[in-house]
Motif scaffolding. Sequence first.
Motif, PDB file in Angstrom:
ATOM      1  N   LEU A   1       0.801  -1.222   0.000  1.00 14.42           N
ATOM      2  CA  LEU A   1       0.000   0.000   0.000  1.00 14.42           C
ATOM      3  C   LEU A   1       0.832   1.271   0.000  1.00 14.42           C
ATOM      4  N   THR A   2       2.070   1.192   0.435  1.00 15.10           N
ATOM      5  CA  THR A   2       2.882   2.415   0.534  1.00 15.10           C
ATOM      6  C   THR A   2       3.701   2.686  -0.732  1.00 15.10           C
ATOM      7  N   GLY A   3       3.548   1.873  -1.770  1.00 14.61           N
ATOM      8  CA  GLY A   3       4.365   2.011  -2.969  1.00 14.61           C
ATOM      9  C   GLY A   3       4.246   3.363  -3.641  1.00 14.61           C
TER      10      GLY A   3
ATOM     11  N   GLY B   1      -4.080  11.635   0.787  1.00 19.32           N
ATOM     12  CA  GLY B   1      -5.130  10.805   0.212  1.00 19.32           C
ATOM     13  C   GLY B   1      -6.486  11.344   0.630  1.00 19.32           C
ATOM     14  N   ILE B   2      -7.470  11.268  -0.274  1.00 22.86           N
ATOM     15  CA  ILE B   2      -8.819  11.758   0.022  1.00 22.86           C
ATOM     16  C   ILE B   2      -9.823  10.658  -0.299  1.00 22.86           C
ATOM     17  N   ASP B   3     -10.776  10.445   0.602  1.00 23.51           N
ATOM     18  CA  ASP B   3     -11.843   9.480   0.354  1.00 23.51           C
ATOM     19  C   ASP B   3     -13.070   9.896   1.143  1.00 23.51           C
ATOM     20  N   GLU B   4     -14.201   9.246   0.838  1.00 26.30           N
ATOM     21  CA  GLU B   4     -15.467   9.594   1.481  1.00 26.30           C
ATOM     22  C   GLU B   4     -16.166   8.350   2.001  1.00 26.30           C
ATOM     23  N   ALA B   5     -17.173   8.576   2.833  1.00 24.30           N
ATOM     24  CA  ALA B   5     -18.036   7.504   3.334  1.00 24.30           C
ATOM     25  C   ALA B   5     -19.465   8.010   3.345  1.00 24.30           C
TER      26      ALA B   5
ATOM     27  N   LYS C   1     -10.194   2.423  -7.307  1.00 26.67           N
ATOM     28  CA  LYS C   1     -10.105   1.695  -6.046  1.00 26.67           C
ATOM     29  C   LYS C   1      -8.856   2.121  -5.268  1.00 26.67           C
ATOM     30  N   GLY C   2      -8.703   3.437  -5.169  1.00 29.51           N
ATOM     31  CA  GLY C   2      -7.526   3.978  -4.511  1.00 29.51           C
ATOM     32  C   GLY C   2      -7.342   3.516  -3.080  1.00 29.51           C
ATOM     33  N   ASP C   3      -8.451   3.248  -2.383  1.00 28.43           N
ATOM     34  CA  ASP C   3      -8.339   2.799  -0.994  1.00 28.43           C
ATOM     35  C   ASP C   3      -7.784   1.386  -0.883  1.00 28.43           C
ATOM     36  N   GLU C   4      -7.639   0.685  -2.005  1.00 34.52           N
ATOM     37  CA  GLU C   4      -7.064  -0.657  -1.995  1.00 34.52           C
ATOM     38  C   GLU C   4      -5.609  -0.674  -2.434  1.00 34.52           C
ATOM     39  N   VAL C   5      -5.111   0.456  -2.957  1.00 39.83           N
ATOM     40  CA  VAL C   5      -3.752   0.447  -3.512  1.00 39.83           C
ATOM     41  C   VAL C   5      -2.844   1.535  -2.949  1.00 39.83           C
ATOM     42  N   ALA C   6      -3.370   2.481  -2.198  1.00 42.50           N
ATOM     43  CA  ALA C   6      -2.546   3.562  -1.648  1.00 42.50           C
ATOM     44  C   ALA C   6      -2.866   3.749  -0.171  1.00 42.50           C
ATOM     45  N   ALA C   7      -1.834   3.758   0.655  1.00 40.23           N
ATOM     46  CA  ALA C   7      -2.025   3.814   2.102  1.00 40.23           C
ATOM     47  C   ALA C   7      -2.714   5.098   2.538  1.00 40.23           C
TER      48      ALA C   7
END
Length: 261
Positions: free
Chosen positions: A19-21, A36-40, A148-154
């Motif tokens: 995830l930290t790559g 990183g930005i995400d929502e719920a 699917k950024g939450d699966e590939v970037a910490a």
Amino acid sequence: MAEPEWRHPGYTPRRAAGLTGYERVLIRAGLSPVAGIDEAGRGACAGPLVVAAVMLNPAKLSRLTGIADSKQLTPAAREEAYEEVMRTALGWHRVIIPANQIDSCGLHVCNIEGMRRALAGLSPRPGYVLTDGFPVRGLAVPALAMWKGDEVAACVAAASIVAKVTRDRIMTELSERYPDYGFARHKGYSTRSHMRALTEHGPCPEHRASFANVMGLAQRGADTDTQDGWVDDIPEDDDLAGLVPEQMRSGELLDEELSYG
């Protein structure tokens, strides 16, 4: 035979990095810190939309253990991951957009504006931004939209955890205020029990009146057992059903920028 395109090896994300790559590559390129930005809550028909931005401390990336996509974690693991994010974050900011604002402005507009506000609230200013799903204009910072950024970037996974835990705590508090709807169980998503309660009791102030199922059930009193598009209630130990042990009142969440009333 054409030679393959050359790329600088130091700027190439490697799958083995986990995830930290992406963060490590961007840091080596001089684009630190990375946010990183995400929502719920985008798909829920009740409750707020929560958007979070997180910058992880580059010096602590190698020590991350519990951070993953929030949807893949149990409620207990997500709470532990939330505490890990708080310990390892260089900076974070969250924005809560209430249901009435979603009704007034539209979900996508609120989502985009929430991402801009979450980024604007970060300190120090990030050198690069990774967003989950779709690009966001007007960030004033170099950015990349990741499928699917939450699966590939910490950092995106960390933002997902902050947004999800914040929203779950709010929905648990709302379940006490509006006990007829079971918000603590389904978190405002369109489960069958939620639709039955909505048909029986009508919408409460936390329902998104602009959503077709809320508007339709309130007007028609529909048969909840025969409607398409609803999901069965989730078992108690599932992602959408867990109760958080430490409930936070909405007023206590105002330590960062939150527009939730």
